[in-house]
Scaffold this active site. Structure first.
Site, PDB file in Angstrom:
ATOM      1  N   HIS A  50     -46.688 -76.559  -9.896  1.00  0.00           N
ATOM      2  CA  HIS A  50     -44.812 -75.356 -10.797  1.00  0.00           C
ATOM      3  C   HIS A  50     -44.557 -77.276 -10.536  1.00  0.00           C
ATOM      4  O   HIS A  50     -45.046 -78.700 -10.246  1.00  0.00           O
ATOM      5  CB  HIS A  50     -44.289 -75.185  -9.735  1.00  0.00           C
ATOM      6  CG  HIS A  50     -44.630 -73.317  -9.833  1.00  0.00           C
ATOM      7  ND1 HIS A  50     -44.547 -72.448  -8.771  1.00  0.00           N
ATOM      8  CD2 HIS A  50     -45.702 -72.952 -10.206  1.00  0.00           C
ATOM      9  CE1 HIS A  50     -44.584 -71.319  -8.935  1.00  0.00           C
ATOM     10  NE2 HIS A  50     -45.974 -71.587  -9.968  1.00  0.00           N
ATOM     11  N   LYS A  54     -45.153 -81.127  -9.664  1.00  0.00           N
ATOM     12  CA  LYS A  54     -46.343 -81.545  -9.720  1.00  0.00           C
ATOM     13  C   LYS A  54     -46.308 -83.367  -9.024  1.00  0.00           C
ATOM     14  O   LYS A  54     -47.370 -84.015  -8.479  1.00  0.00           O
ATOM     15  CB  LYS A  54     -46.336 -82.180 -11.445  1.00  0.00           C
ATOM     16  CG  LYS A  54     -46.525 -80.770 -11.537  1.00  0.00           C
ATOM     17  CD  LYS A  54     -46.597 -80.507 -12.676  1.00  0.00           C
ATOM     18  CE  LYS A  54     -47.111 -78.922 -14.332  1.00  0.00           C
ATOM     19  NZ  LYS A  54     -47.902 -78.312 -13.184  1.00  0.00           N
ATOM     20  N   THR A  76     -54.633 -75.907 -13.805  1.00  0.00           N
ATOM     21  CA  THR A  76     -54.290 -75.407 -14.409  1.00  0.00           C
ATOM     22  C   THR A  76     -53.683 -76.405 -15.382  1.00  0.00           C
ATOM     23  O   THR A  76     -52.925 -77.500 -15.047  1.00  0.00           O
ATOM     24  CB  THR A  76     -53.396 -74.439 -14.048  1.00  0.00           C
ATOM     25  OG1 THR A  76     -52.187 -74.980 -12.759  1.00  0.00           O
ATOM     26  CG2 THR A  76     -54.049 -73.217 -13.164  1.00  0.00           C
ATOM     27  N   GLY A  77     -53.814 -76.457 -16.744  1.00  0.00           N
ATOM     28  CA  GLY A  77     -52.589 -77.469 -17.759  1.00  0.00           C
ATOM     29  C   GLY A  77     -52.140 -78.514 -17.226  1.00  0.00           C
ATOM     30  O   GLY A  77     -53.495 -79.200 -17.360  1.00  0.00           O
ATOM     31  N   THR A  78     -50.923 -78.575 -17.750  1.00  0.00           N
ATOM     32  CA  THR A  78     -50.100 -79.812 -17.180  1.00  0.00           C
ATOM     33  C   THR A  78     -51.130 -80.639 -15.817  1.00  0.00           C
ATOM     34  O   THR A  78     -51.377 -81.486 -16.081  1.00  0.00           O
ATOM     35  CB  THR A  78     -49.343 -79.814 -17.726  1.00  0.00           C
ATOM     36  OG1 THR A  78     -49.055 -79.306 -18.231  1.00  0.00           O
ATOM     37  CG2 THR A  78     -48.757 -81.374 -17.080  1.00  0.00           C
ATOM     38  N   THR A  79     -51.229 -80.319 -14.867  1.00  0.00           N
ATOM     39  CA  THR A  79     -51.821 -80.849 -13.566  1.00  0.00           C
ATOM     40  C   THR A  79     -53.316 -80.876 -13.110  1.00  0.00           C
ATOM     41  O   THR A  79     -53.367 -82.098 -13.381  1.00  0.00           O
ATOM     42  CB  THR A  79     -51.495 -79.177 -12.734  1.00  0.00           C
ATOM     43  OG1 THR A  79     -50.302 -78.505 -12.420  1.00  0.00           O
ATOM     44  CG2 THR A  79     -51.990 -79.330 -11.488  1.00  0.00           C
ATOM     45  N   SER A 107     -52.167 -73.244 -19.029  1.00  0.00           N
ATOM     46  CA  SER A 107     -51.120 -74.259 -18.315  1.00  0.00           C
ATOM     47  C   SER A 107     -51.078 -72.699 -17.772  1.00  0.00           C
ATOM     48  O   SER A 107     -51.266 -71.259 -18.205  1.00  0.00           O
ATOM     49  CB  SER A 107     -50.160 -73.951 -19.478  1.00  0.00           C
ATOM     50  OG  SER A 107     -48.538 -74.181 -18.879  1.00  0.00           O
ATOM     51  N   GLY A 108     -49.992 -72.807 -16.319  1.00  0.00           N
ATOM     52  CA  GLY A 108     -50.387 -71.175 -15.600  1.00  0.00           C
ATOM     53  C   GLY A 108     -49.799 -69.955 -16.431  1.00  0.00           C
ATOM     54  O   GLY A 108     -49.963 -69.502 -16.215  1.00  0.00           O
ATOM     55  N   ASP A 113     -52.854 -69.286 -14.693  1.00  0.00           N
ATOM     56  CA  ASP A 113     -52.531 -68.376 -12.752  1.00  0.00           C
ATOM     57  C   ASP A 113     -53.920 -68.105 -12.712  1.00  0.00           C
ATOM     58  O   ASP A 113     -55.013 -66.955 -11.979  1.00  0.00           O
ATOM     59  CB  ASP A 113     -51.630 -67.653 -12.586  1.00  0.00           C
ATOM     60  CG  ASP A 113     -50.845 -70.068 -12.449  1.00  0.00           C
ATOM     61  OD1 ASP A 113     -50.936 -69.734 -11.902  1.00  0.00           O
ATOM     62  OD2 ASP A 113     -49.718 -69.171 -12.508  1.00  0.00           O
ATOM     63  N   ASP A 133     -42.888 -73.838  -6.139  1.00  0.00           N
ATOM     64  CA  ASP A 133     -41.948 -74.108  -6.516  1.00  0.00           C
ATOM     65  C   ASP A 133     -41.253 -73.331  -5.400  1.00  0.00           C
ATOM     66  O   ASP A 133     -40.383 -72.095  -6.303  1.00  0.00           O
ATOM     67  CB  ASP A 133     -40.783 -74.962  -7.060  1.00  0.00           C
ATOM     68  CG  ASP A 133     -40.082 -75.250  -7.095  1.00  0.00           C
ATOM     69  OD1 ASP A 133     -38.853 -75.144  -5.912  1.00  0.00           O
ATOM     70  OD2 ASP A 133     -39.644 -76.085  -8.016  1.00  0.00           O
ATOM     71  N   HIS A 140     -43.382 -67.017 -14.726  1.00  0.00           N
ATOM     72  CA  HIS A 140     -44.565 -65.822 -14.334  1.00  0.00           C
ATOM     73  C   HIS A 140     -44.895 -65.713 -13.530  1.00  0.00           C
ATOM     74  O   HIS A 140     -45.849 -65.581 -12.856  1.00  0.00           O
ATOM     75  CB  HIS A 140     -46.052 -66.324 -15.002  1.00  0.00           C
ATOM     76  CG  HIS A 140     -45.788 -68.391 -14.397  1.00  0.00           C
ATOM     77  ND1 HIS A 140     -45.240 -69.165 -14.891  1.00  0.00           N
ATOM     78  CD2 HIS A 140     -47.492 -69.104 -13.822  1.00  0.00           C
ATOM     79  CE1 HIS A 140     -44.871 -69.853 -13.833  1.00  0.00           C
ATOM     80  NE2 HIS A 140     -46.349 -70.171 -12.902  1.00  0.00           N
ATOM     81  N   ASP A 143     -47.901 -63.248 -11.958  1.00  0.00           N
ATOM     82  CA  ASP A 143     -49.198 -63.623 -11.947  1.00  0.00           C
ATOM     83  C   ASP A 143     -49.259 -65.292 -10.684  1.00  0.00           C
ATOM     84  O   ASP A 143     -50.516 -65.374 -10.338  1.00  0.00           O
ATOM     85  CB  ASP A 143     -49.047 -65.043 -13.261  1.00  0.00           C
ATOM     86  CG  ASP A 143     -48.949 -64.378 -14.738  1.00  0.00           C
ATOM     87  OD1 ASP A 143     -49.379 -62.893 -14.492  1.00  0.00           O
ATOM     88  OD2 ASP A 143     -48.866 -64.703 -15.856  1.00  0.00           O
ATOM     89  N   ARG A 149     -52.167 -63.865  -4.059  1.00  0.00           N
ATOM     90  CA  ARG A 149     -52.463 -62.185  -3.468  1.00  0.00           C
ATOM     91  C   ARG A 149     -54.183 -61.767  -3.082  1.00  0.00           C
ATOM     92  O   ARG A 149     -54.945 -61.799  -3.076  1.00  0.00           O
ATOM     93  CB  ARG A 149     -52.520 -60.744  -4.310  1.00  0.00           C
ATOM     94  CG  ARG A 149     -52.211 -59.918  -3.783  1.00  0.00           C
ATOM     95  CD  ARG A 149     -52.915 -58.791  -4.497  1.00  0.00           C
ATOM     96  NE  ARG A 149     -53.021 -57.496  -4.084  1.00  0.00           N
ATOM     97  CZ  ARG A 149     -54.264 -57.087  -4.680  1.00  0.00           C
ATOM     98  NH1 ARG A 149     -55.090 -57.638  -5.260  1.00  0.00           N
ATOM     99  NH2 ARG A 149     -55.284 -56.293  -4.402  1.00  0.00           N
TER     100      ARG A 149
END
Length: 195
Positions: A50, A54, A76-79, A107-108, A113, A133, A140, A143, A149
């Site tokens: 998150h 990051k 995911t995305g920016t990560t 992106s999540g 996600d 976080d 989201h 998600d 889970r």
């Protein structure tokens, strides 16, 4: 009273005899059945963080870069962009020519996600490092909960904190083939439904 010390060797691994047993897996295809429950030496590692975490994840990636570049990364995305930039910097600083294998998802909040969850269901993720976080609400959030889970449902090695990620990456099992136990859900999928 002295504490017991467990030594990990190829012959003596706690619970390894159970992990090597074949487990029944009911999936949509035989290809997925072959992938589930088996980890090769080269792991498929998912990295998610998150926004407020990051920086922590990138510090962890930079600290463990020599190990991570040997594996296939999924972000995911920016990560994903930040991880790629950090690893490329480390490679340049150390004259390392190894090719990076990074699969960057959406992106999540935009579905990343859920993409990650689908990859877990298909047996395409061995390890999930998810620095989420706990102090910030997420748009989201459902998600995020679904991803965590699914990782538990399919017995994916999962770290939600830096300490756990450190233990995972430094485990003697990390550089070995490993066969985790995956629960057989065929009784659930084949249950009779009343009208």
């Amino acid at each position: 009273m002295a504490a017991k010390v467990y030594r990990f060797t190829k012959k003596n691994r706690p619970l390894q005899k159970f992990a090597n047993q074949k487990s029944k897996i009911t999936c949509a295809s035989h290809e997925v059945q072959a992938k589930m429950g088996k980890m090769d030496k080269i792991k498929r590692i998912a990295l998610v963080a998150h926004d407020h975490r990051k920086k922590d994840l990138i510090e962890w990636v930079e600290w463990n870069w020599e190990i991570l570049i040997k594996h296939h990364l999924i972000c995911t995305g920016t990560t994903g962009r930040l991880v790629e930039e950090a690893l490329n910097r480390k490679k340049e600083e150390n004259d390392n020519i190894r090719t990076l294998h990074i699969n960057k998802l959406k992106s999540g909040p935009l579905g990343g996600d859920q993409q990650m969850g689908a990859m877990i269901c298909d047996g395409d993720v061995d390890v999930l490092i998810f620095f989420w976080d706990p102090m910030q609400p997420q748009p989201h959030d459902v998600d995020v909960k679904a991803l965590l889970r699914i990782s538990v449902l399919y017995n994916v090695v999962t770290a939600c904190s830096r300490a756990t990620a450190d233990f995972i990456i430094s485990s003697p099992l990390f550089d070995e083939q490993y066969k985790p136990i995956v629960k057989d859900y065929s009784a659930y999928t084949n249950r009779e439904l009343s009208n």
